[in-house]
Write an enzyme that holds these catalytic residues in place. Structure first.
Site, PDB file in Angstrom:
ATOM      1  N   TYR A   1       0.817  -1.210   0.000  1.00  0.00           N
ATOM      2  CA  TYR A   1       0.000   0.000   0.000  1.00  0.00           C
ATOM      3  C   TYR A   1       0.857   1.269   0.000  1.00  0.00           C
ATOM      4  CZ  TYR A   1      -4.994  -0.999   0.090  1.00  0.00           C
ATOM      5  OH  TYR A   1      -6.277  -1.312  -0.265  1.00  0.00           O
TER       6      TYR A   1
ATOM      7  N   HIS B   1       2.510   6.344  -2.881  1.00  0.00           N
ATOM      8  CA  HIS B   1       2.672   7.804  -2.939  1.00  0.00           C
ATOM      9  C   HIS B   1       2.595   8.378  -4.354  1.00  0.00           C
ATOM     10  CE1 HIS B   1       4.546   7.160   1.162  1.00  0.00           C
ATOM     11  NE2 HIS B   1       3.670   8.097   1.380  1.00  0.00           N
TER      12      HIS B   1
END
Length: 615
Positions: A385, A388
């Site tokens: 996850y 960015h």
């Protein structure tokens, strides 16, 4: 005490998945996936392949860290009647037999065998190429590579979810990692210092040498909207108004802002927009429940509204956000089946659950199942996850009324205290319109936000978050890319040309990693992969989602056995069924109606209003 006892096998429910027929199904699924690829198949065989892969991942890729030696493990509050029907602030008592499971301060689990967790030695964490070299050579964005199938609400939403799901806590300032720098590196200090991940305070100091490292989650592991409601009772009391179950607002619209946003990790405009929206949604749910049940007091209204709001967030993420960012027809169908089963939404709305099977009728309302391993989010889930690149550097804010330009902002001007200035000087409907009509970045190489490579931490120190992302996976024992794929029973890349279909990238990676494909970091491999059709992130990362996206629902009794009108209320269940991200936005910002007209999923690009042109 040197080991933790648990009784999760009471609802393991997974014995039949080790039966001979299931061994055939999972074996065929893995063979077809490796030979052809699930994404190359027609819809039905593709779904069957994903089903088989999920079963095999549940069998092979859930690993229990609670059995490792521990100490300093305080007991949660004693059980009471309220624990059966209310979520606790700290996530305790979700599993009534194991009240500590998934609560704040408990360990991250793993999706790899514990014996495969590499220790965080300097030789491993700072090995060549060191994290800063990877950041500069492979991650730096020179021009935005857009993800054109979605809008920038996907970036805001993801961080909003992550604030609920996981955090390793505040890093200590002592003994930072010291990263050597190249002579031409413009970083203002030498060496670069990156703070370490906090140690596990529950670890037994007498644990035998070689015991795998563990870390704790300072958020609860459950999908319980703790980013709105707090992670302990003290926080929760401060957030509540004490009237009709509602949360506190200022100026009748927005929740109270942090006293010092600069000290809130990751605080930026997109996050506060989502925070505000679903705080208002909580209060709207309270009004709805008060109208349906006028005798209910503040506590009852708050607790039911919290359950409903958290479930609505889980539903939106499952059937809207995820299908938007991985919009392959097979994954869209699979994610909707997670919630409604293959019977579908229409059958659910007409008849409710028509079968016990999650395959037929979905996970919500079904049986609680930990698959033999205590529920916890995992370090591998955290690692994949790290997205960015979704965040833009440049933001063109425009009016929803006529698409007129309001201002041009950099991400630096939308972060920290600057976010509140924008929020107070720009109509929130205009902000949502701007996010809804701007593409985010694609999760790929050479697309990391420039601002986040020079991010000023709350303590005033500069941080390169791209370098930090690389370092964190190494520090936390997450395998390198090829080993990660092997442990998920995927074929490793045999060459740099096989790793990516971009010849220039293949050469760059090969040069940086000195022709050693086995040393390629997980993040680099994920970002370099060729993406399945409709995907904004990699297929390798998707394998963790196949497993963990459903596990977050399967293990949580408030989404399974206790997902009932008796717990949520009939009016509360109807609210979840009847609402989407689009209806939530329009309830609080009806000015968005023309931009959202005909848009079936609020995370895909919206209409430009008044004949304007997209920037």
């Amino acid at each position: 005490m040197s080991s933790q006892r648990h009784t999760t096998h009471r609802r393991s429910g997974s014995g039949y998945r080790r039966s001979f027929p299931w061994r055939i199904v999972t074996g065929i699924a893995e063979y077809v996936d490796r030979r052809t690829g699930w994404d190359k198949l027609a819809l039905v065989p593709g779904l069957l392949t994903l089903l088989g892969l999920r079963v095999r991942l549940r069998q092979k890729n859930l690993h229990d860290t609670t059995r490792l030696p521990f100490a300093n493990l305080p007991d949660p509050a004693p059980p009471s009647a309220r624990h059966k029907v209310n979520r606790t602030a700290d996530g305790s008592h979700n599993d009534l037999d194991e009240p500590r499971m998934g609560m704040t301060g408990t360990r991250f689990g793993r999706n790899i065998p514990l014996g495969k967790i590499a220790p965080a030695t300097p030789d491993r964490v700072l090995s060549r190429p060191n994290p800063r070299e990877v950041s500069r050579a492979l991650l730096t964005r020179t021009e935005l590579i857009p993800a054109k199938s979605v809008n920038s609400l996907v970036a805001a939403w993801l961080q909003f979810m992550i604030r609920d799901w996981f955090s390793h806590g505040t890093s200590p300032t002592e003994q930072p990692w010291e990263v050597p720098l190249m002579d031409d590196d413009p970083w203002p200090e030498r060496p670069m210092r990156i703070m370490r991940t906090p140690d596990d305070p529950t670890r037994d100091p007498r644990a035998p040498e070689g015991t795998p490292d563990t870390r704790v989650n300072v958020s609860s592991h459950w999908w319980d909207a703790s980013q709105i409601y707090g992670t302990n009772e003290g926080e929760q009391r401060l957030l509540r108004s004490g009237e009709l179950g509602k949360l506190r607002l200022w100026d009748d619209k927005l929740p109270p802002a942090p006293s010092d946003p600069a000290r809130v990790p990751g605080f930026w405009l997109g996050l506060v927009m989502m925070q505000n929206l679903f705080t208002q949604e909580h209060n709207a749910i309270c009004d709805h429940l008060h109208a349906a049940y006028p005798s209910w007091g503040d506590e009852e209204l708050f607790q039911r509204a919290r359950l409903v709001n958290a479930a609505l967030l889980a539903k939106i993420h499952t059937v809207e956000w995820t299908p938007a960012v991985i919009s392959h027809p097979t994954t869209v169908k699979a994610m909707r089946a997670n919630w409604w089963g293959i019977a579908g939404e229409r059958v659910h709305n007409l008849f409710g659950r028509i079968a016990e099977s999650e395959t037929v009728s979905g996970i919500p309302g079904g049986r609680t199942d930990h698959y033999g391993i205590p529920y916890a989010l995992t370090e591998e889930f955290v690692a994949v996850y790290r997205m960015h690149p979704l965040v833009r550097d440049d933001w063109h804010l425009r009016s929803v009324a006529d698409n007129a330009t309001l201002s041009h902002r950099t991400f630096r001007e939308l972060a920290g205290p600057e976010a509140l200035k924008v929020l107070r000087t720009t109509e929130t409907a205009d902000l949502f319109y701007s996010f809804g009509t701007l593409h985010p970045g694609l999760v790929t190489l050479h697309n990391f936000p420039r601002f986040l490579q020079e991010y000023e931490r709350p303590d005033g120190q500069l941080q390169d978050l791209a370098a930090t992302d690389i370092l964190r996976s190494r520090e936390l024992g997450v395998p390198r890319y090829n080993e990660f794929r092997r442990l998920l029973r995927l074929k490793p890349a045999e060459s740099f040309e096989e790793l990516t279909d971009n010849p220039a990238w293949a050469e760059e990676i090969k040069r940086l990693y000195e022709d050693d494909i086995e040393q390629v970091d997980l993040t680099v491999g994920l970002y370099a992969e060729k993406l399945p059709a409709g995907f904004a992130f990699s297929d390798t990362a998707f394998r963790i989602f196949i497993l963990m996206a459903s596990r977050r629902l399967n293990s949580d009794r408030f989404y399974t056995e206790f997902y009932t009108p008796e717990v949520y209320s009939k009016a509360g269940m109807a609210w979840i069924d009847d609402n989407t991200m689009g209806t939530v936005l329009l309830r609080h910002y009806p000015e968005l109606r023309s931009a959202l007209a005909g848009v079936k999923n609020a995370f895909v690009p919206w209409h430009i209003t008044q004949g304007g042109t997209k920037p």
